[in-house]
Design a protein around this motif. Structure first.
Motif, PDB file in Angstrom:
ATOM      1  N   PHE A  43       0.842  -1.190   0.000  1.00 58.97           N
ATOM      2  CA  PHE A  43       0.000   0.000   0.000  1.00 58.97           C
ATOM      3  C   PHE A  43       0.875   1.237   0.000  1.00 58.97           C
ATOM      4  CE2 PHE A  43      -3.202  -2.917   1.584  1.00 58.97           C
ATOM      5  CZ  PHE A  43      -4.346  -2.459   0.950  1.00 58.97           C
ATOM      6  N   PHE A  44       0.367   2.312  -0.587  1.00 53.19           N
ATOM      7  CA  PHE A  44       1.055   3.593  -0.537  1.00 53.19           C
ATOM      8  C   PHE A  44       0.003   4.691  -0.521  1.00 53.19           C
ATOM      9  CE2 PHE A  44       0.147   3.051  -4.946  1.00 53.19           C
ATOM     10  CZ  PHE A  44      -0.124   4.324  -5.412  1.00 53.19           C
ATOM     11  N   ALA A  45       0.392   5.838   0.010  1.00 50.82           N
ATOM     12  CA  ALA A  45      -0.480   7.011   0.008  1.00 50.82           C
ATOM     13  C   ALA A  45       0.121   8.017  -0.963  1.00 50.82           C
ATOM     14  CB  ALA A  45      -0.566   7.604   1.407  1.00 50.82           C
ATOM     15  N   LEU A  46      -0.724   8.623  -1.789  1.00 51.39           N
ATOM     16  CA  LEU A  46      -0.276   9.605  -2.772  1.00 51.39           C
ATOM     17  C   LEU A  46      -0.476  11.006  -2.222  1.00 51.39           C
ATOM     18  CD1 LEU A  46       0.777  10.112  -5.655  1.00 51.39           C
ATOM     19  CD2 LEU A  46      -1.616  10.137  -6.406  1.00 51.39           C
ATOM     20  N   TYR A  47       0.575  11.804  -2.294  1.00 55.19           N
ATOM     21  CA  TYR A  47       0.585  13.158  -1.758  1.00 55.19           C
ATOM     22  C   TYR A  47       0.873  14.148  -2.877  1.00 55.19           C
ATOM     23  CZ  TYR A  47       1.872  17.064   1.288  1.00 55.19           C
ATOM     24  OH  TYR A  47       1.930  18.275   1.935  1.00 55.19           O
ATOM     25  N   SER A  48       0.371  15.362  -2.734  1.00 55.58           N
ATOM     26  CA  SER A  48       0.682  16.437  -3.665  1.00 55.58           C
ATOM     27  C   SER A  48       1.070  17.672  -2.871  1.00 55.58           C
ATOM     28  CB  SER A  48      -0.525  16.755  -4.543  1.00 55.58           C
ATOM     29  OG  SER A  48      -0.271  17.912  -5.314  1.00 55.58           O
ATOM     30  N   SER A  49       2.283  18.162  -3.085  1.00 48.09           N
ATOM     31  CA  SER A  49       2.728  19.389  -2.405  1.00 48.09           C
ATOM     32  C   SER A  49       1.729  20.503  -2.687  1.00 48.09           C
ATOM     33  CB  SER A  49       4.105  19.805  -2.910  1.00 48.09           C
ATOM     34  OG  SER A  49       5.048  18.817  -2.620  1.00 48.09           O
ATOM     35  N   GLY A  50       1.288  21.162  -1.639  1.00 46.87           N
ATOM     36  CA  GLY A  50       0.353  22.269  -1.786  1.00 46.87           C
ATOM     37  C   GLY A  50      -1.104  21.857  -1.859  1.00 46.87           C
ATOM     38  N   ASN A  51      -1.372  20.542  -2.016  1.00 43.73           N
ATOM     39  CA  ASN A  51      -2.755  20.072  -2.113  1.00 43.73           C
ATOM     40  C   ASN A  51      -3.128  19.086  -1.018  1.00 43.73           C
ATOM     41  OD1 ASN A  51      -1.773  20.404  -5.243  1.00 43.73           O
ATOM     42  ND2 ASN A  51      -3.826  21.184  -4.878  1.00 43.73           N
ATOM     43  N   GLY A  52      -2.168  18.347  -0.504  1.00 39.55           N
ATOM     44  CA  GLY A  52      -2.449  17.370   0.539  1.00 39.55           C
ATOM     45  C   GLY A  52      -2.481  15.944   0.021  1.00 39.55           C
ATOM     46  N   TRP A  53      -3.085  15.075   0.809  1.00 45.02           N
ATOM     47  CA  TRP A  53      -3.144  13.640   0.492  1.00 45.02           C
ATOM     48  C   TRP A  53      -4.284  13.385  -0.479  1.00 45.02           C
ATOM     49  CZ3 TRP A  53       0.868  10.737   1.893  1.00 45.02           C
ATOM     50  CH2 TRP A  53       1.718  11.278   2.858  1.00 45.02           C
ATOM     51  N   LEU A  54      -3.977  12.645  -1.537  1.00 45.90           N
ATOM     52  CA  LEU A  54      -4.933  12.449  -2.628  1.00 45.90           C
ATOM     53  C   LEU A  54      -5.583  11.080  -2.631  1.00 45.90           C
ATOM     54  CD1 LEU A  54      -2.824  14.094  -5.459  1.00 45.90           C
ATOM     55  CD2 LEU A  54      -4.576  15.155  -4.009  1.00 45.90           C
ATOM     56  N   GLY A  55      -4.961  10.121  -1.992  1.00 46.04           N
ATOM     57  CA  GLY A  55      -5.566   8.799  -1.991  1.00 46.04           C
ATOM     58  C   GLY A  55      -4.603   7.721  -1.569  1.00 46.04           C
ATOM     59  N   VAL A  56      -5.104   6.493  -1.662  1.00 41.83           N
ATOM     60  CA  VAL A  56      -4.334   5.306  -1.308  1.00 41.83           C
ATOM     61  C   VAL A  56      -4.442   4.319  -2.454  1.00 41.83           C
ATOM     62  CG1 VAL A  56      -4.174   3.360   0.305  1.00 41.83           C
ATOM     63  CG2 VAL A  56      -4.729   5.651   1.160  1.00 41.83           C
ATOM     64  N   GLY A  57      -3.321   3.706  -2.766  1.00 43.16           N
ATOM     65  CA  GLY A  57      -3.295   2.701  -3.825  1.00 43.16           C
ATOM     66  C   GLY A  57      -2.525   1.475  -3.381  1.00 43.16           C
ATOM     67  N   ARG A  58      -2.625   0.459  -4.218  1.00 38.67           N
ATOM     68  CA  ARG A  58      -1.885  -0.787  -3.989  1.00 38.67           C
ATOM     69  C   ARG A  58      -1.035  -1.021  -5.236  1.00 38.67           C
ATOM     70  NH1 ARG A  58      -5.947  -4.594  -2.904  1.00 38.67           N
ATOM     71  NH2 ARG A  58      -5.749  -4.094  -0.711  1.00 38.67           N
ATOM     72  N   VAL A  59       0.229  -1.355  -5.038  1.00 37.84           N
ATOM     73  CA  VAL A  59       1.141  -1.601  -6.149  1.00 37.84           C
ATOM     74  C   VAL A  59       0.735  -2.880  -6.878  1.00 37.84           C
ATOM     75  CG1 VAL A  59       3.549  -2.042  -6.787  1.00 37.84           C
ATOM     76  CG2 VAL A  59       3.027  -0.436  -4.937  1.00 37.84           C
ATOM     77  N   ILE A  60       0.644  -2.804  -8.210  1.00 38.00           N
ATOM     78  CA  ILE A  60       0.360  -3.980  -9.034  1.00 38.00           C
ATOM     79  C   ILE A  60       1.654  -4.577  -9.565  1.00 38.00           C
ATOM     80  CG2 ILE A  60      -0.660  -4.765 -11.206  1.00 38.00           C
ATOM     81  CD1 ILE A  60      -2.886  -2.748 -10.788  1.00 38.00           C
ATOM     82  N   SER A  61       2.574  -3.712 -10.005  1.00 36.65           N
ATOM     83  CA  SER A  61       3.861  -4.201 -10.508  1.00 36.65           C
ATOM     84  C   SER A  61       4.970  -3.271 -10.050  1.00 36.65           C
ATOM     85  CB  SER A  61       3.847  -4.327 -12.031  1.00 36.65           C
ATOM     86  OG  SER A  61       3.624  -3.076 -12.634  1.00 36.65           O
ATOM     87  N   ARG A 137      -1.804   4.916   9.821  1.00 35.71           N
ATOM     88  CA  ARG A 137      -3.145   4.762  10.407  1.00 35.71           C
ATOM     89  C   ARG A 137      -4.008   6.005  10.158  1.00 35.71           C
ATOM     90  NH1 ARG A 137      -1.233   1.948  14.399  1.00 35.71           N
ATOM     91  NH2 ARG A 137      -0.636   3.744  15.661  1.00 35.71           N
ATOM     92  N   LYS A 138      -3.414   7.198  10.357  1.00 37.42           N
ATOM     93  CA  LYS A 138      -4.159   8.448  10.133  1.00 37.42           C
ATOM     94  C   LYS A 138      -4.630   8.564   8.686  1.00 37.42           C
ATOM     95  CE  LYS A 138      -1.774  11.251  13.574  1.00 37.42           C
ATOM     96  NZ  LYS A 138      -0.807  12.336  13.766  1.00 37.42           N
ATOM     97  N   ILE A 139      -3.769   8.220   7.764  1.00 36.65           N
ATOM     98  CA  ILE A 139      -4.122   8.333   6.341  1.00 36.65           C
ATOM     99  C   ILE A 139      -5.193   7.305   5.975  1.00 36.65           C
ATOM    100  CG2 ILE A 139      -3.233   8.042   3.990  1.00 36.65           C
ATOM    101  CD1 ILE A 139      -0.572   9.286   5.138  1.00 36.65           C
ATOM    102  N   LEU A 140      -5.024   6.071   6.435  1.00 35.30           N
ATOM    103  CA  LEU A 140      -6.027   5.040   6.142  1.00 35.30           C
ATOM    104  C   LEU A 140      -7.383   5.429   6.733  1.00 35.30           C
ATOM    105  CD1 LEU A 140      -3.885   1.810   6.678  1.00 35.30           C
ATOM    106  CD2 LEU A 140      -4.697   2.757   4.497  1.00 35.30           C
ATOM    107  N   GLN A 141      -7.398   5.988   7.939  1.00 38.14           N
ATOM    108  CA  GLN A 141      -8.643   6.440   8.560  1.00 38.14           C
ATOM    109  C   GLN A 141      -9.284   7.567   7.741  1.00 38.14           C
ATOM    110  OE1 GLN A 141      -7.425   7.454  12.588  1.00 38.14           O
ATOM    111  NE2 GLN A 141      -8.841   5.927  13.394  1.00 38.14           N
ATOM    112  N   ALA A 142      -8.469   8.511   7.286  1.00 37.95           N
ATOM    113  CA  ALA A 142      -8.996   9.640   6.528  1.00 37.95           C
ATOM    114  C   ALA A 142      -9.669   9.190   5.235  1.00 37.95           C
ATOM    115  CB  ALA A 142      -7.877  10.632   6.226  1.00 37.95           C
TER     116      ALA A 142
END
Length: 147
Positions: A43-61, A137-142
Motif C-alpha cells: 500500500f502507498f499514500a499519494l501526496y501532492s505538495s500544496g494540495n495534501g493527500w490524494l488517496g491510497v493505492g496498492r502496487v500492481i507491478s 493509520r491516520k491516512i487510512l482512517q482519513a
C-alpha cells in the motif's frame, strides 16, 4: 506503507492521467531506493505538495524505468502515444532512464487535486518514503480504509 509525493506539474505528471491509467511515476536520479523497494500488494499514500493527500493505492507491478515500461490493456500493448511521457522523452532522451513508473490499483482517491486531504505534510527530500505506523493509520482512517 509508503508515501509518494506526486509532484504534479500538469505537463507529464497529471493527477487525472494517473487516475485514468493506474500509474504513479517519480524522477529518481538520486532517490530511487524506496521507489524500487515497493513491491506488488504494498500500500502507498499519494501526496501532492500544496494540495495534501490524494488517496491510497496498492502496487500492481514493481517500478521500472520509463524506457522499459509497457502497459497492456485487454491483452493489447497500449501505444506509447497514450502515455503522458513520450514527448518529454523525445526532448530529453535521458528521461527514459530517470523516470520510474509503477502500475497501481486505486483503493481510494479524491476527485481532484484541489480536494486533497490536509492530514499532515510530507516531509522528505526523497519523493518516496516509508510511513511510520501512526502516520499510516491516520491516512487510512482519513480515506475510510480498513486493513
Amino acid at each position: 506503507m509508503y508515501a509518494v509525493n506526486g509532484k504534479f506539474n500538469r505537463t507529464f505528471r497529471d493527477f487525472d492521467v494517473y487516475k485514468r491509467l493506474g500509474i504513479v511515476s517519480v524522477t529518481t536520479t538520486r532517490f530511487k531506493e524506496n521507489f524500487l523497494k515497493m513491491n506488488p500488494k504494498d500500500f502507498f499514500a499519494l501526496y501532492s505538495s500544496g494540495n495534501g493527500w490524494l488517496g491510497v493505492g496498492r502496487v500492481i507491478s514493481s517500478a521500472v524505468c520509463f524506457a522499459d515500461f509497457e502497459m497492456h490493456q485487454g491483452g493489447r500493448l497500449i501505444d506509447y502515444d497514450q502515455y503522458p511521457f513520450k514527448e518529454i522523452q523525445r526532448i530529453n532522451p535521458h528521461f527514459g532512464r530517470e523516470e520510474y513508473v509503477i502500475r497501481v490499483e486505486w483503493v481510494a482517491l479524491v476527485d481532484s487535486l484541489e480536494a486533497g486531504k490536509d492530514i499532515q505534510s510530507f516531509e522528505s527530500k526523497d519523493p518516496v518514503t516509508q510511513l511510520d505506523d501512526g502516520q499510516a493509520r491516520k491516512i487510512l482512517q482519513a480515506f475510510n480504509i480498513k486493513t
